[in-house]
Design a protein around this motif. Sequence first.
Motif, PDB file in Angstrom:
ATOM      1  N   LEU A   1      11.333  13.614   5.226  1.00  0.00           N
ATOM      2  CA  LEU A   1       9.925  13.780   5.586  1.00  0.00           C
ATOM      3  C   LEU A   1       9.275  12.448   5.913  1.00  0.00           C
ATOM      4  O   LEU A   1       8.521  12.325   6.893  1.00  0.00           O
ATOM      5  N   VAL A   2       9.555  11.435   5.111  1.00  0.00           N
ATOM      6  CA  VAL A   2       8.990  10.110   5.369  1.00  0.00           C
ATOM      7  C   VAL A   2       9.540   9.544   6.678  1.00  0.00           C
ATOM      8  O   VAL A   2       8.819   8.905   7.456  1.00  0.00           O
ATOM      9  N   ASP A   3      10.818   9.793   6.933  1.00  0.00           N
ATOM     10  CA  ASP A   3      11.405   9.322   8.185  1.00  0.00           C
ATOM     11  C   ASP A   3      10.741   9.997   9.385  1.00  0.00           C
ATOM     12  O   ASP A   3      10.502   9.352  10.421  1.00  0.00           O
ATOM     13  N   LEU A   4      10.433  11.283   9.280  1.00  0.00           N
ATOM     14  CA  LEU A   4       9.762  11.982  10.376  1.00  0.00           C
ATOM     15  C   LEU A   4       8.361  11.438  10.620  1.00  0.00           C
ATOM     16  O   LEU A   4       7.839  11.520  11.736  1.00  0.00           O
ATOM     17  N   LEU A   5       7.730  10.892   9.587  1.00  0.00           N
ATOM     18  CA  LEU A   5       6.404  10.282   9.737  1.00  0.00           C
ATOM     19  C   LEU A   5       6.473   8.929  10.428  1.00  0.00           C
ATOM     20  O   LEU A   5       5.430   8.330  10.717  1.00  0.00           O
ATOM     21  N   GLY A   6       7.668   8.404  10.652  1.00  0.00           N
ATOM     22  CA  GLY A   6       7.803   7.133  11.352  1.00  0.00           C
ATOM     23  C   GLY A   6       8.112   5.963  10.463  1.00  0.00           C
ATOM     24  O   GLY A   6       8.203   4.815  10.945  1.00  0.00           O
ATOM     25  N   ASP A   7       8.284   6.194   9.163  1.00  0.00           N
ATOM     26  CA  ASP A   7       8.623   5.107   8.241  1.00  0.00           C
ATOM     27  C   ASP A   7      10.144   5.030   8.149  1.00  0.00           C
ATOM     28  O   ASP A   7      10.780   5.783   7.409  1.00  0.00           O
ATOM     29  N   HIS A   8      10.767   4.115   8.904  1.00  0.00           N
ATOM     30  CA  HIS A   8      12.225   4.036   8.987  1.00  0.00           C
ATOM     31  C   HIS A   8      12.781   2.884   8.155  1.00  0.00           C
ATOM     32  O   HIS A   8      13.909   2.432   8.395  1.00  0.00           O
ATOM     33  N   ARG A   9      12.005   2.417   7.185  1.00  0.00           N
ATOM     34  CA  ARG A   9      12.499   1.325   6.349  1.00  0.00           C
ATOM     35  C   ARG A   9      13.689   1.788   5.508  1.00  0.00           C
ATOM     36  O   ARG A   9      13.753   2.939   5.068  1.00  0.00           O
TER      37      ARG A   9
ATOM     38  N   SER B   1      17.903   1.592  -2.053  1.00  0.00           N
ATOM     39  CA  SER B   1      17.996   0.860  -3.320  1.00  0.00           C
ATOM     40  C   SER B   1      16.634   0.716  -3.966  1.00  0.00           C
ATOM     41  O   SER B   1      16.511   0.758  -5.202  1.00  0.00           O
ATOM     42  N   ALA B   2      15.580   0.558  -3.140  1.00  0.00           N
ATOM     43  CA  ALA B   2      14.236   0.412  -3.706  1.00  0.00           C
ATOM     44  C   ALA B   2      13.807   1.656  -4.460  1.00  0.00           C
ATOM     45  O   ALA B   2      13.185   1.578  -5.531  1.00  0.00           O
ATOM     46  N   ARG B   3      14.137   2.835  -3.937  1.00  0.00           N
ATOM     47  CA  ARG B   3      13.738   4.072  -4.599  1.00  0.00           C
ATOM     48  C   ARG B   3      14.483   4.260  -5.921  1.00  0.00           C
ATOM     49  O   ARG B   3      13.928   4.779  -6.891  1.00  0.00           O
ATOM     50  N   ILE B   4      15.740   3.855  -5.961  1.00  0.00           N
ATOM     51  CA  ILE B   4      16.483   3.950  -7.223  1.00  0.00           C
ATOM     52  C   ILE B   4      15.874   3.024  -8.265  1.00  0.00           C
ATOM     53  O   ILE B   4      15.668   3.412  -9.431  1.00  0.00           O
ATOM     54  N   LEU B   5      15.553   1.803  -7.857  1.00  0.00           N
ATOM     55  CA  LEU B   5      14.943   0.859  -8.797  1.00  0.00           C
ATOM     56  C   LEU B   5      13.548   1.325  -9.216  1.00  0.00           C
ATOM     57  O   LEU B   5      13.158   1.181 -10.389  1.00  0.00           O
ATOM     58  N   ASP B   6      12.782   1.880  -8.275  1.00  0.00           N
ATOM     59  CA  ASP B   6      11.449   2.391  -8.613  1.00  0.00           C
ATOM     60  C   ASP B   6      11.540   3.525  -9.633  1.00  0.00           C
ATOM     61  O   ASP B   6      10.742   3.592 -10.575  1.00  0.00           O
TER      62      ASP B   6
ATOM     63  N   PRO C   1       0.785  -1.228   0.000  1.00  0.00           N
ATOM     64  CA  PRO C   1       0.000   0.000   0.000  1.00  0.00           C
ATOM     65  C   PRO C   1       0.824   1.290   0.000  1.00  0.00           C
ATOM     66  O   PRO C   1       0.278   2.361  -0.216  1.00  0.00           O
ATOM     67  N   ARG C   2       2.120   1.238   0.256  1.00  0.00           N
ATOM     68  CA  ARG C   2       2.918   2.462   0.328  1.00  0.00           C
ATOM     69  C   ARG C   2       3.816   2.641  -0.890  1.00  0.00           C
ATOM     70  O   ARG C   2       4.884   3.222  -0.795  1.00  0.00           O
ATOM     71  N   GLY C   3       3.394   2.182  -2.012  1.00  0.00           N
ATOM     72  CA  GLY C   3       4.208   2.282  -3.215  1.00  0.00           C
ATOM     73  C   GLY C   3       3.917   3.518  -4.030  1.00  0.00           C
ATOM     74  O   GLY C   3       3.713   3.426  -5.242  1.00  0.00           O
ATOM     75  N   TYR C   4       3.882   4.664  -3.365  1.00  0.00           N
ATOM     76  CA  TYR C   4       3.545   5.912  -4.061  1.00  0.00           C
ATOM     77  C   TYR C   4       4.683   6.406  -4.942  1.00  0.00           C
ATOM     78  O   TYR C   4       4.468   7.255  -5.820  1.00  0.00           O
ATOM     79  N   TRP C   5       5.918   5.927  -4.739  1.00  0.00           N
ATOM     80  CA  TRP C   5       7.072   6.490  -5.450  1.00  0.00           C
ATOM     81  C   TRP C   5       6.983   6.261  -6.961  1.00  0.00           C
ATOM     82  O   TRP C   5       7.348   7.133  -7.755  1.00  0.00           O
ATOM     83  N   LEU C   6       6.492   5.107  -7.374  1.00  0.00           N
ATOM     84  CA  LEU C   6       6.397   4.792  -8.799  1.00  0.00           C
ATOM     85  C   LEU C   6       5.439   5.730  -9.530  1.00  0.00           C
ATOM     86  O   LEU C   6       5.826   6.387 -10.507  1.00  0.00           O
ATOM     87  N   PRO C   7       4.160   5.826  -9.130  1.00  0.00           N
ATOM     88  CA  PRO C   7       3.277   6.761  -9.850  1.00  0.00           C
ATOM     89  C   PRO C   7       3.702   8.217  -9.710  1.00  0.00           C
ATOM     90  O   PRO C   7       3.507   9.017 -10.630  1.00  0.00           O
ATOM     91  N   MET C   8       4.300   8.581  -8.563  1.00  0.00           N
ATOM     92  CA  MET C   8       4.768   9.956  -8.406  1.00  0.00           C
ATOM     93  C   MET C   8       5.886  10.268  -9.404  1.00  0.00           C
ATOM     94  O   MET C   8       5.928  11.355  -9.996  1.00  0.00           O
ATOM     95  N   THR C   9       6.781   9.318  -9.632  1.00  0.00           N
ATOM     96  CA  THR C   9       7.849   9.516 -10.605  1.00  0.00           C
ATOM     97  C   THR C   9       7.296   9.639 -12.016  1.00  0.00           C
ATOM     98  O   THR C   9       7.770  10.463 -12.810  1.00  0.00           O
ATOM     99  N   VAL C  10       6.295   8.845 -12.341  1.00  0.00           N
ATOM    100  CA  VAL C  10       5.659   8.971 -13.663  1.00  0.00           C
ATOM    101  C   VAL C  10       5.069  10.364 -13.847  1.00  0.00           C
ATOM    102  O   VAL C  10       5.211  10.991 -14.904  1.00  0.00           O
TER     103      VAL C  10
END
Length: 604
Positions: free
Chosen positions: A455-463, A467-472, A371-380
């Motif tokens: 910003l995402v880290d401040l929201l509590g997402d510390h994953r 590498s995932a963002r580069i591939l996305d 559900p948190r895969g917003y990076w792909l459509p945002m990049t498009v």
Amino acid sequence: MKASRRVPFTPLPLAAAARGAVALAVPLLVGVATGRITPAVLAGIGALWGVSQDGDDPYRLRVRRLACTGLSAALGLLAGELALRSGRPGAVTVCLVAAALLAGSVSLRGPLASVAGLHLLLGATVGGGIPVPGPWWQAPLALLAGVAVVVVLCATPWLWRRHAIERTAVRAVFRAAAEALAAAGSPGAEPARRRLTSVLDHAHRVMGRHLIGRARPGTERDALRTAFHTAVRLGEVTSALVWEGRPLPRWAGQVPLLTAARLLPEPGRTAARPPAGTGKTGETGETDRTGETAARPLPETGDTPDPEPDSPGLRALAALAAECGRTRPDAPAARLPAFPWHGRAAQVRYTVLLAGCILVAQLCAVLLHGPRGYWLPMTVAFVYKPDFGPVPRRALHRCAGTVAGVAAIGAVTLLTNDTYVLIGAVAAFGALMAVGVRHHYALATTALTAIVFVLVDLLGDHRALYSARILDTALAAAVVLVAHLALWPDSAQGRARAQTEAALAAARRYRDLAPGAPATQRHALRRTAYHRLAEARRALVHAQGEPGRPGRGARDLPGLSGLADAVGAAERLCDAVSARNLGAAPAASALRAPRCGVAGAMGG
């Protein structure tokens, strides 16, 4: 039309960089101090998008663009948030596709609509990809608050430098005219005249609303209008003198700067008086109070090797200098002509392709990240903007900027995870982004990537998502490139052809103007012709960065080099018409306009 290897030096936008740093740091600091991190992060996202749309244009236009950015992003964020909260499978995907259809349908209608469409889609991707606790209305309001911070920061200088932007733009026209006159008779004359056209176009856009209605005599707005109308006349005279193709006397190159000093004196100085004894053409001017020689109709002996320096163009230049500040110049067209960015068929095709790319990206994101895969459509959404520049180059810069941004923020987090240090890094990257949006897209992407990680880290997402963002990003860029190059490879070439045809038609209208037509009509047609030609040149440069399908339509459509030759010939035609209007060229029947075998709008 090869790009120059020399990179012109442009001063760093220090004020914009300071605005970017403050706009991004203040909401986060307030959020940390009050313990309301989530609204602060959403305000930071709004400030981030606001900084990306900050500019150096007039304050009114900046506020309009930022308002469209905030409202459209808030609307998209609300739609995505409601779809995510519904809990229904596929609701976010349907929302994103609907947002893409709406964004695509408006994006090619003009610059402001393009910005609104982009941020509507970006808001929907963030709202559908990041769960936000609290009432449904809190997230859109926090986003608007972040954009409002940028609005306040960029519009506040209007209180003490209300017309500084307009004054700078108009004075730049006089400087460009001086450079063009100095380059007359040399290989750099035509490029200098093109720079003059570009600067005059910019001044015309900046002065837009000031040219409508009445201005009270003696006000700064009235002085700006008079200076701009004089600059339009100066552009015609400069084109005629460049067309003559010979070096000019030294005094000719001094006329534009001295005219600007009289019409728009520097703050704290009084305007220089017009030269004494110039009641009629043919008399000599005096020396102004700065010690420079004022413009005069006839040059001194030995000022130029030309045995007969006097010509209709020089006489017109001298007359313009003699009349400076004494008579009110004729006003040109109040607004630059609008031209549809693309035809209706192209708008439909782009809308469908954008929605298809968003759908594919969202499905890939769900499969890869949940559900948190917003990076792909945002990049498009960021990459597939053909009106912002060549799509392949934009995709390449996006990938390079993402890699650099991941490396930069990774280096920061290796040193420390202190919240205040990370906010300081956000401020630094905000300043970098303000520079990047004015100079290079990869630089802006580098800063944006690093800021989003914080910003995402401040929201509590510390994953660990480096590498995932580069591939996305690479996957999203690949989706866009495959769709664009396979289904619409000649988009930029088609727009260049349509723009060239419109430019040649405007040049022919200027050529066919009756000799006795009013000066206002002559200046309006001339401005329209040169504006269209400049737009055609920009479209050709864009098209040269887009790989097309080889051989497609080669029998019926000329190549880009042929279009460039036609634009160049039309520019020389307009220069000759300007010279003819001043009595230095053959009659209209002797001037032939270039032809372009292309008709129809983009995508039609």
